[in-house]
Design an enzyme around this catalytic site. Sequence first.
Site, PDB file in Angstrom:
ATOM      1  N   LEU A 163       0.850  -1.196   0.000  1.00 26.63           N
ATOM      2  CA  LEU A 163       0.000   0.000   0.000  1.00 26.63           C
ATOM      3  C   LEU A 163       0.883   1.243   0.000  1.00 26.63           C
ATOM      4  O   LEU A 163       0.797   2.093   0.875  1.00 26.63           O
ATOM      5  CB  LEU A 163      -0.937  -0.008   1.208  1.00 26.63           C
ATOM      6  CG  LEU A 163      -2.118   0.978   1.180  1.00 26.63           C
ATOM      7  CD1 LEU A 163      -2.981   0.764  -0.046  1.00 26.63           C
ATOM      8  CD2 LEU A 163      -2.951   0.859   2.449  1.00 26.63           C
ATOM      9  N   GLY A 164       1.733   1.335  -1.020  1.00 30.01           N
ATOM     10  CA  GLY A 164       2.592   2.495  -1.183  1.00 30.01           C
ATOM     11  C   GLY A 164       1.967   3.513  -2.108  1.00 30.01           C
ATOM     12  O   GLY A 164       0.749   3.542  -2.323  1.00 30.01           O
ATOM     13  N   ILE A 166       2.019   3.884  -5.404  1.00 29.79           N
ATOM     14  CA  ILE A 166       1.325   3.371  -6.591  1.00 29.79           C
ATOM     15  C   ILE A 166      -0.053   2.848  -6.210  1.00 29.79           C
ATOM     16  O   ILE A 166      -1.057   3.124  -6.878  1.00 29.79           O
ATOM     17  CB  ILE A 166       2.160   2.280  -7.277  1.00 29.79           C
ATOM     18  CG1 ILE A 166       3.468   2.861  -7.803  1.00 29.79           C
ATOM     19  CG2 ILE A 166       1.369   1.634  -8.417  1.00 29.79           C
ATOM     20  CD1 ILE A 166       4.456   1.819  -8.281  1.00 29.79           C
ATOM     21  N   SER A 185      -0.275  -4.591   4.089  1.00 25.35           N
ATOM     22  CA  SER A 185       0.965  -3.823   4.181  1.00 25.35           C
ATOM     23  C   SER A 185       1.139  -3.456   5.645  1.00 25.35           C
ATOM     24  O   SER A 185       0.687  -2.393   6.092  1.00 25.35           O
ATOM     25  CB  SER A 185       0.893  -2.570   3.301  1.00 25.35           C
ATOM     26  OG  SER A 185       2.159  -1.956   3.199  1.00 25.35           O
ATOM     27  N   SER A 187       3.290  -2.269   7.669  1.00 22.42           N
ATOM     28  CA  SER A 187       3.938  -1.051   8.167  1.00 22.42           C
ATOM     29  C   SER A 187       3.108   0.209   7.940  1.00 22.42           C
ATOM     30  O   SER A 187       3.425   1.266   8.480  1.00 22.42           O
ATOM     31  CB  SER A 187       5.303  -0.882   7.492  1.00 22.42           C
ATOM     32  OG  SER A 187       5.151  -0.721   6.095  1.00 22.42           O
ATOM     33  N   ARG A 247       7.551  -6.051  -8.241  1.00 21.19           N
ATOM     34  CA  ARG A 247       8.881  -6.616  -8.388  1.00 21.19           C
ATOM     35  C   ARG A 247       8.781  -8.073  -8.799  1.00 21.19           C
ATOM     36  O   ARG A 247       8.072  -8.859  -8.161  1.00 21.19           O
ATOM     37  CB  ARG A 247       9.667  -6.509  -7.070  1.00 21.19           C
ATOM     38  CG  ARG A 247       9.826  -5.096  -6.550  1.00 21.19           C
ATOM     39  CD  ARG A 247      10.642  -4.238  -7.494  1.00 21.19           C
ATOM     40  NE  ARG A 247      10.901  -2.907  -6.926  1.00 21.19           N
ATOM     41  CZ  ARG A 247      11.489  -1.915  -7.569  1.00 21.19           C
ATOM     42  NH1 ARG A 247      11.883  -2.100  -8.818  1.00 21.19           N
ATOM     43  NH2 ARG A 247      11.685  -0.750  -7.004  1.00 21.19           N
ATOM     44  N   ASP A 270       3.867  -7.211 -15.901  1.00 19.82           N
ATOM     45  CA  ASP A 270       4.734  -6.195 -16.511  1.00 19.82           C
ATOM     46  C   ASP A 270       6.162  -6.311 -16.000  1.00 19.82           C
ATOM     47  O   ASP A 270       7.061  -5.681 -16.533  1.00 19.82           O
ATOM     48  CB  ASP A 270       4.200  -4.786 -16.216  1.00 19.82           C
ATOM     49  CG  ASP A 270       4.996  -3.702 -16.925  1.00 19.82           C
ATOM     50  OD1 ASP A 270       5.203  -3.829 -18.150  1.00 19.82           O
ATOM     51  OD2 ASP A 270       5.432  -2.738 -16.253  1.00 19.82           O
ATOM     52  N   GLU A 275      14.908 -10.038 -16.492  1.00 20.24           N
ATOM     53  CA  GLU A 275      14.521  -9.135 -17.587  1.00 20.24           C
ATOM     54  C   GLU A 275      15.724  -8.828 -18.466  1.00 20.24           C
ATOM     55  O   GLU A 275      16.814  -8.595 -17.946  1.00 20.24           O
ATOM     56  CB  GLU A 275      13.931  -7.846 -17.010  1.00 20.24           C
ATOM     57  CG  GLU A 275      12.644  -8.068 -16.248  1.00 20.24           C
ATOM     58  CD  GLU A 275      11.971  -6.775 -15.814  1.00 20.24           C
ATOM     59  OE1 GLU A 275      12.486  -5.676 -16.146  1.00 20.24           O
ATOM     60  OE2 GLU A 275      10.933  -6.827 -15.146  1.00 20.24           O
ATOM     61  N   HIS A 294       7.805  -4.602 -19.338  1.00 21.80           N
ATOM     62  CA  HIS A 294       8.164  -3.596 -18.330  1.00 21.80           C
ATOM     63  C   HIS A 294       7.907  -2.182 -18.875  1.00 21.80           C
ATOM     64  O   HIS A 294       8.816  -1.351 -18.977  1.00 21.80           O
ATOM     65  CB  HIS A 294       9.617  -3.739 -17.889  1.00 21.80           C
ATOM     66  CG  HIS A 294       9.853  -3.202 -16.503  1.00 21.80           C
ATOM     67  ND1 HIS A 294      10.738  -3.769 -15.625  1.00 21.80           N
ATOM     68  CD2 HIS A 294       9.306  -2.144 -15.834  1.00 21.80           C
ATOM     69  CE1 HIS A 294      10.742  -3.089 -14.479  1.00 21.80           C
ATOM     70  NE2 HIS A 294       9.869  -2.096 -14.598  1.00 21.80           N
TER      71      HIS A 294
END
Length: 336
Positions: A163-164, A166, A185, A187, A247, A270, A275, A294
């Site tokens: 839950l940052g 983005i 999330s 933290s 990630r 994505d 990669e 990506h």
Amino acid sequence: MKSRSHPPVLVVMTQQEKHEFMPPDLEARLRALFPELVWADAPLRDDQWRELLSEQRPEIILCAWETPSLPPEAAEHLKYLCFLCGSIRSLVPRELIESGLKVTNWGSSVSNTVAECTLLLILAALRRVGNWSVAMRTKGEWKKGRHPDTLSLFGRRVGLHGLGAISCELVRLLEPFRVQISAYSPSVPDETYKTLNVRRAESLEDLFSTSDVLVELAPGKPDNYHIVGDDLINLLPENAVFVNVGRGMVVDEQALVRASRERGLHIALDVYEVEPLPVDSPLRSLDNITLLPHLGGPTPDRRRDCGKLALQNLENYVSDKPLINLIDLNTYDRAT
């Protein structure tokens, strides 16, 4: 000795990067701030790069993707590296940050475009765009009957692993679809969940088992390596979709392949553990999958947003104000 307001500045970019990140209006602001800056065209060979740094001895470097890695001797004069892009692991050795080098990147300025791409992948997975695009182009197929295997996003349960910045942007984009959103999330404080009207999942098991759409956005820290494997993926409800824009290393891709082949899980990706995605990756052979190479970051037309942030940081630096998105050792270690 040059004054604080006009420290030695080196700008390193390709012409394409300049066009996208520093269009004429932003370049004019940059040159007004640093009238004596030196502009070098990338790409550069390592020997050219070292020679340039030795000649110019910049206090500040503004650069983008096509800049070679900084040599250790740059610490003798370099105080601030303003990176226009994302991960700096291949550009800045860890010891330079340990020795006090200030580094910033595009940080949260790209959250809106990544969230936009995430919404695209969610809708593509639900509507089976990957399946039908391949079937129609390569197999000459058409839907059979009036009930194709497609789903709507309206009213769905959406789970966010992370839950940052983005995720916060994505929550706003999802509002018109009247979805029920949960997130895991630990933290993140309760107040953030309350403000976003997001349910706090009690565990990852709770999140995965109650999500029709699971969006992977967990940070790429070492203890998250392959945290999403068979146990969690198999908790997803029937007809669920799995989207990863975070990630690649967080997800066991072989578990995704198994779930796709055995349970019909629809996937949209994505990011990948390796990669570019290897040509022989089993992910490429799946039918019910949507793949992007990506592309979730800022589109070329929005890279000027990163340039504007960089200018703000450069102005802050010469004014001794706090830098935005300053990368510390913890952030560095979590980057990929």
